[in-house]
Structures are given as C-alpha cells and as structure tokens.
Motif scaffolding. Structure first.
Motif, short mmCIF file in Angstrom:
data_model
loop_
_atom_site.label_atom_id
_atom_site.label_comp_id
_atom_site.label_asym_id
_atom_site.label_seq_id
_atom_site.Cartn_x
_atom_site.Cartn_y
_atom_site.Cartn_z
N GLU A 1 0.82 -1.20 0.00
CA GLU A 1 0.00 0.00 0.00
C GLU A 1 0.86 1.26 0.00
OE1 GLU A 1 -3.52 2.06 2.73
OE2 GLU A 1 -2.99 -0.04 3.03
N SER A 2 2.03 1.18 0.64
CA SER A 2 2.88 2.36 0.73
C SER A 2 3.64 2.64 -0.56
CB SER A 2 3.88 2.21 1.87
OG SER A 2 4.78 1.14 1.60
N ILE B 1 12.44 -0.44 -3.65
CA ILE B 1 11.97 0.55 -2.69
C ILE B 1 12.16 1.96 -3.22
CG2 ILE B 1 12.22 1.41 -0.34
CD1 ILE B 1 13.23 -1.31 0.49
N PRO B 2 11.07 2.71 -3.42
CA PRO B 2 11.21 4.10 -3.86
C PRO B 2 11.95 4.92 -2.80
CG PRO B 2 8.94 3.62 -3.23
CD PRO B 2 9.66 2.32 -3.22
N SER B 3 12.64 5.95 -3.24
CA SER B 3 13.53 6.69 -2.34
C SER B 3 12.85 7.28 -1.11
CB SER B 3 14.26 7.79 -3.12
OG SER B 3 13.35 8.70 -3.72
N PRO B 4 11.60 7.80 -1.18
CA PRO B 4 11.00 8.33 0.05
C PRO B 4 10.78 7.27 1.12
CG PRO B 4 9.90 9.24 -1.87
CD PRO B 4 10.77 8.13 -2.37
N LEU B 5 10.76 5.99 0.73
CA LEU B 5 10.61 4.90 1.70
C LEU B 5 11.96 4.28 2.04
CD1 LEU B 5 7.42 3.19 0.23
CD2 LEU B 5 7.58 5.00 1.95
N ALA B 6 13.02 4.90 1.52
CA ALA B 6 14.39 4.45 1.84
C ALA B 6 15.07 5.59 2.59
CB ALA B 6 15.13 4.05 0.57
#
Length: 323
Positions: A209-210, A289-294
């Motif tokens: 979902e994220s 993993i997209p950067s805002p979630l890394a």
C-alpha cells in the motif's frame, strides 16, 4: 530540544557559489580582542550598508544567554565554501545560545555584534578556532595557520522560550515541505521502478500500500511476522544500476550473520518495515523501494546518492513472535 553544543560543524567539503552581502564598502575593522569584521545593516530601502566600526560599548547585538537563529557560510583560505546552511542539509537556520567566548575574538563575539537582520563577515584563525571552539582537528581542506571567513546572517535574536517555539515552527514547516516533495518523488520513482521491472522481465510483482514493489522468488512455509516481532533477515542491497552498497553475507560487523530487528518499530527504513510484513518465514524476495521509503533526500553514503531507488534481495530467515 535545543542543542547544548556551542557550534555544530558538519564536515561537508565542496566549492559552492558564494552568496555575499552588497559590498558598498570593503573595509574591515578589528576589535580589541583581534576579531576582524565588517557588519552590514539594512537601510530604509532594504539595501545592506557597511555599518562601520562598532564601538566597544555597543550593546545592541545579541547578549550572553540569548539565542541566535542564523544562516552562515564557512569559507577557507582558497575561497571555497565548505559549509552553507542554506544549500546543505535541510536548509534551516541554525539556533545556538550565545555563550562566553572560548577564545579571544571568537565566534561568540561575532554573534554579540549582530542584531536581528544584520549580516556580518568575520575572519578567525583556523587553528585556534578548531582547537578551542570546535574541539576538533583541522579538516584536510583547511590549511594550518590560515584564516577562515564566516558570512553570517542573523535571522532572529530570542530568549530560550522563543527559541524553542521557533525551532518547533521550523521543524513543522520542514516536515510539511518534505512531505510534499516526497509525494512528488514517489510518483517519479514509481515510473522508474515500473520501467525497471519491464527491463528485468520480473514476473508476479506485487506492491504494498505504501508503494514498495516486491517479488517472492522462493516461497517460505513459515509464519508471517507482525509488527513487534523480531525478525532475522539476510540481504544484499544494490542500486538499480547494479552497484552493490551493502550485504549481510559479507559484512564484517555482523560476521556474515543476518540482521535482527523488531519489525515496525522504525529500526530500519520504512520500505523494509512494510515489505518484510508480506513475507513468510523462509521466503526469499526482491524488494524495489522508492527513495521516500528508503533514505529520501539524504545521502547516507557515497554509494547511495540522494533520492536513490534501492533494490534488496532478501531472505526472511527467522521470525521470533513478540511476547
């Protein structure tokens, strides 16, 4: 919490375009303590003018016990800017308490010469400054015996209560701006990840979902973890260009053992917390993993630039259920 450190010194090298005051006068002055300076104040037109020599009895600047919110640049003897609060990090003003000087003609004296809105240029001996004020050895880009130039813009002069409130306001504004940037960046990253999936011919790709994409490459038969469970995970981390930046298999710090951490507690990047929840114990998977979630806009190492999409090939080795 306001920092109790007198001055924070990020060791960030690199030449950055200088931002200076309107130099209608290049004349410097020197205090009795040896601080070389020129101070600019705004006139009625909003232009900066050299304030001239500041009298020793002048008490209009910040006082000991007050707090100064400021932007500054630190410039070495070769005219290279190695600290710039506007362009490095979050771009927020620093907030420090004005304290007793740690050296004759020190930075504390510089702050006490500035009123809110003033800008100043100050020159200090690098050896004495690093030894007595920063408590650090000279960095390689500062020559022994050289002078450092500080360009300081005093945004506000406040008492402690006002400083704490202002810092909270700054952080709130920063978090709101960062959220907007993250929402835009995750859309950009999503397109790049989809292109990568197609290029790599990945199949059976799922998405949390994220926004984390994942592919289970080997289905485990164990239980799925829940938030609060302690998990053990083997991993290899790479950028989308294939550059490896970390691996539990050959990490000397862990002797090749999987990393253990409580899930969903913010102990790892958000992309991991979200994706590992989807796996059964014993599963192997590829996470995109997209950067805002890394690491987002931060660059935790030279191998992970800001706004990097990360790939992790993981194995959920063990799930220890929370008691």
């Amino acid at each position: 919490m306001l920092s109790k450190t007198k001055f924070l010194l990020p060791v960030l090298a690199g030449a950055i375009a200088l931002q200076s005051c309107n130099k209608n006068s290049d004349e410097f002055y020197t205090t009795a303590d040896g601080l070389t300076y020129k101070i600019f104040e705004q006139n009625e037109k909003g232009e900066y003018e050299n304030k001239g020599k500041v009298a020793a009895e002048d008490s209009t600047g910040a006082k000991i016990g007050e707090f100064v919110a400021f932007h500054w640049q630190m410039v070495n003897s070769e005219d290279s800017v190695f600290v710039d609060t506007r362009s490095q990090g979050p771009g927020l003003p620093r907030i420090v308490p004005v304290m007793e000087p740690t050296m004759k003609g020190g930075l504390e004296n510089a702050f006490m010469m500035l009123s809110a809105g003033d800008s100043g240029v100050f020159k200090l001996n690098a050896d004495t400054l690093f030894t007595k004020t920063f408590g650090q050895p000279l960095p390689p880009f500062v020559k022994p015996g050289s002078m450092l130039t500080f360009r300081i813009k005093a945004e506000r002069v406040m008492n402690q209560s006002e400083a704490e409130t202002y810092q909270q306001e700054l952080m709130q504004k920063y978090m709101e701006e960062m959220k907007v940037r993250s929402e835009k960046q995750i859309k950009v990253d999503d397109e790049k990840i989809q292109a990568y999936i197609k290029e790599q011919n990945l199949e059976n790709v799922q998405k949390t979902e994220s926004g984390v994409y994942y592919v289970v490459t080997e289905q485990g038969k164990g239980q799925k973890p829940s938030a609060g469970d302690v998990v053990a995970v083997h991993y290899k981390g790479t950028r989308l260009d294939g550059k490896e930046f970390d691996s539990s298999y050959n990490n000397p710090m862990s002797n090749g053992e999987p990393i253990r951490f409580p899930l969903g507690q913010g102990r790892v990047i958000q992309g991991w917390d979200d994706a590992i929840l989807q796996l059964n114990e014993g599963s192997k998977a590829t996470l995109l993993i997209p950067s805002p979630l890394a690491y987002g806009e931060q660059a935790p190492s030279a191998d992970i630039p800001a706004n990097s999409i990360l790939r992790f090939d993981v194995e959920l080795v063990d799930v220890e259920k929370a008691q």
